[in-house]
Scaffold this active site. Structure first.
Site, PDB file in Angstrom:
ATOM      1  N   LYS A  96    -106.131  51.957   5.290  1.00  0.00           N
ATOM      2  CA  LYS A  96    -107.198  51.881   4.302  1.00  0.00           C
ATOM      3  C   LYS A  96    -106.633  51.604   2.913  1.00  0.00           C
ATOM      4  O   LYS A  96    -106.941  50.608   2.317  1.00  0.00           O
ATOM      5  CB  LYS A  96    -108.011  53.174   4.280  1.00  0.00           C
ATOM      6  CG  LYS A  96    -109.149  53.210   5.306  1.00  0.00           C
ATOM      7  CD  LYS A  96    -108.798  53.856   6.588  1.00  0.00           C
ATOM      8  CE  LYS A  96    -109.904  53.761   7.609  1.00  0.00           C
ATOM      9  NZ  LYS A  96    -109.940  54.927   8.493  1.00  0.00           N
ATOM     10  N   TRP A 115    -115.421  62.113  10.936  1.00  0.00           N
ATOM     11  CA  TRP A 115    -113.969  62.369  10.955  1.00  0.00           C
ATOM     12  C   TRP A 115    -113.638  63.855  11.028  1.00  0.00           C
ATOM     13  O   TRP A 115    -112.563  64.221  11.502  1.00  0.00           O
ATOM     14  CB  TRP A 115    -113.263  61.686   9.790  1.00  0.00           C
ATOM     15  CG  TRP A 115    -113.341  60.198   9.914  1.00  0.00           C
ATOM     16  CD1 TRP A 115    -113.908  59.334   9.039  1.00  0.00           C
ATOM     17  CD2 TRP A 115    -112.878  59.387  11.011  1.00  0.00           C
ATOM     18  NE1 TRP A 115    -113.818  58.048   9.506  1.00  0.00           N
ATOM     19  CE2 TRP A 115    -113.200  58.056  10.715  1.00  0.00           C
ATOM     20  CE3 TRP A 115    -112.223  59.666  12.222  1.00  0.00           C
ATOM     21  CZ2 TRP A 115    -112.900  56.980  11.567  1.00  0.00           C
ATOM     22  CZ3 TRP A 115    -111.912  58.615  13.071  1.00  0.00           C
ATOM     23  CH2 TRP A 115    -112.247  57.304  12.753  1.00  0.00           C
ATOM     24  N   ASP A 175    -107.466  65.427   5.202  1.00  0.00           N
ATOM     25  CA  ASP A 175    -107.436  64.062   5.714  1.00  0.00           C
ATOM     26  C   ASP A 175    -107.774  63.155   4.527  1.00  0.00           C
ATOM     27  O   ASP A 175    -108.902  63.130   4.058  1.00  0.00           O
ATOM     28  CB  ASP A 175    -108.485  63.930   6.828  1.00  0.00           C
ATOM     29  CG  ASP A 175    -108.574  62.515   7.398  1.00  0.00           C
ATOM     30  OD1 ASP A 175    -107.885  61.617   6.879  1.00  0.00           O
ATOM     31  OD2 ASP A 175    -109.339  62.323   8.367  1.00  0.00           O
TER      32      ASP A 175
END
Ligand SMILES: *Cc1c(COP(=O)(O)O)cnc(C)c1O
Length: 360
Positions: A196, A102, A172
């Site tokens: 999520k 990521w 993030d």
């Protein structure tokens, strides 16, 4: 009906109470005569829904008034582009701490817009930990520092906020937002895709220090401009109305549960149960540095690919699903987000015990 324990990394399990409420309100929300999905985003009843979602999130995370909360689209992935476009505009340079896929994606996108300095990286050790703070090498002329708080794929997580001095910190938090307490005032931007730990896919939450708006170039396309979305209170165009409504229900559920302190306690309990079992197992091993283990994504392996595959297959038959690790990391991964009950983790451990004894 038979609902399973869903250990998916995302889209992921949602609280059953929330799904029941949504299903009760499916045909008619309140006395509006229609489903939330059928409402104008400009109607008073919908404005209440989005405003309430925002104020609940502000309350839960204790978000200071000088921060905006934006409900955007494009996933966390669009933020890898949007953030550099909006705020990597002073020296056209940013620092990124590389802790896996990521952040690699964030690096790839930021490099299209300016210069990227890797302030630290755990690539050499297969991303099995967060780099030590002594390894952080921040540039004095970076416009900000970007990091990924919880690395969904490997199961690593920061345990303290890096000291970036004057550089705004961009985090993030797609797989960790609302799982534990964060001091929002220490961050320039916190962003998270909802699927999520918040709600259904389709909405991305951006919590942003309004000071950063000064840096936004005037000629940015409107849809990519934070200031445009802020001025329109996330209603510049049609937002993902139903996803925001469901996120609001999740926020309400969290508040009723006792807020972030309460869920953090439960998450610690779930993490401790599972990690303790793995640490004492003769079959399952974790390969993440104990100091940086994630409470949200627990990764482990039997050490044999075939045995891992068999485990995942057998677990599925017991109603414990989506335990296969990410294709880039391999092994087994149990994502145990806020909505995964303690009972689900206990059921997983019971099955692991059985598998360990009866393994071929
Ligand atoms: C899932 C995930 C993303 C990507 O989210 P999208 O909404 O699919 O763009 C980014 N960062 C982290 C940490 C994630 O877990």
């Amino acid at each position: 009906m038979s609902r399973v324990y869903n250990f998916s990394a995302g889209p992921a399990v949602l609280p059953e109470e929330v799904l029941i409420q949504a299903s009760n309100e499916m045909l008619e929300f309140g006395s509006s005569g229609m489903s939330v999905m059928e409402m104008s985003h400009r109607s008073a009843v919908y404005e209440n829904i989005i405003n309430e979602a925002e104020s609940l999130l502000r309350e839960l995370m204790n978000i200071p008034d000088n921060y905006d909360v934006l409900f955007l689209q494009g996933g966390a992935s669009l933020q890898f582009t949007m953030i550099p476009m909006n705020i990597m505009t002073v020296n056209k340079k940013c620092d990124i701490i590389n802790t896996g896929i990521w952040t690699q994606k964030a690096i790839t996108e930021a490099e299209k817009i300016g210069k990227v300095h890797i302030a630290a990286s755990s690539e050499g050790i297969n991303f099995s930990r967060i780099p030590d703070k002594s390894e952080f090498n921040f540039s004095s002329d970076a416009d900000y520092v970007h990091l990924c708080w919880n690395n969904t794929i490997y199961g690593t997580c920061y345990k303290e906020i890096p000291d970036t001095g004057k550089l705004p910190l961009i985090a993030d938090m797609s797989s960790s937002i609302l799982s534990e307490n964060y001091d929002v005032s220490k961050f320039g931007i916190i962003f998270a895709g909802a699927q999520k730990n918040i709600g259904p896919a389709g909405v991305t939450i951006v919590i942003i220090d309004k000071d950063l708006y000064q840096r936004i170039p005037e000629n940015l396309p409107s849809m990519l401009n934070f200031k445009v979305h802020s001025a329109a209170r996330s209603l510049f165009n049609t937002p993902p109305t139903y996803s925001i409504y469901l996120a609001g229900l999740v926020f309400k559920w969290l508040k009723k549960l006792g807020g972030i302190n309460a869920i953090e306690q439960i998450n610690r309990e779930k993490g401790a149960l599972l990690y303790d079992f793995i640490d004492n197992s003769s079959l399952f091993k974790g390969n993440i540095d104990k100091d940086f283990r994630s409470m949200m994504n627990v990764t482990f392996s039997t050490g044999s690919e075939d045995m891992d595959t068999l485990f995942v297959k057998e677990a599925e038959k017991e109603g414990l699903v989506n335990l296969q690790g990410h294709k880039n990391a391999g092994g087994i991964r149990a994502s145990i987000y806020n909505a995964m009950p303690v009972k689900g983790v206990e059921a997983l451990i019971d099955f692991m015990k059985k598998f360990e004894i009866n393994r071929p």
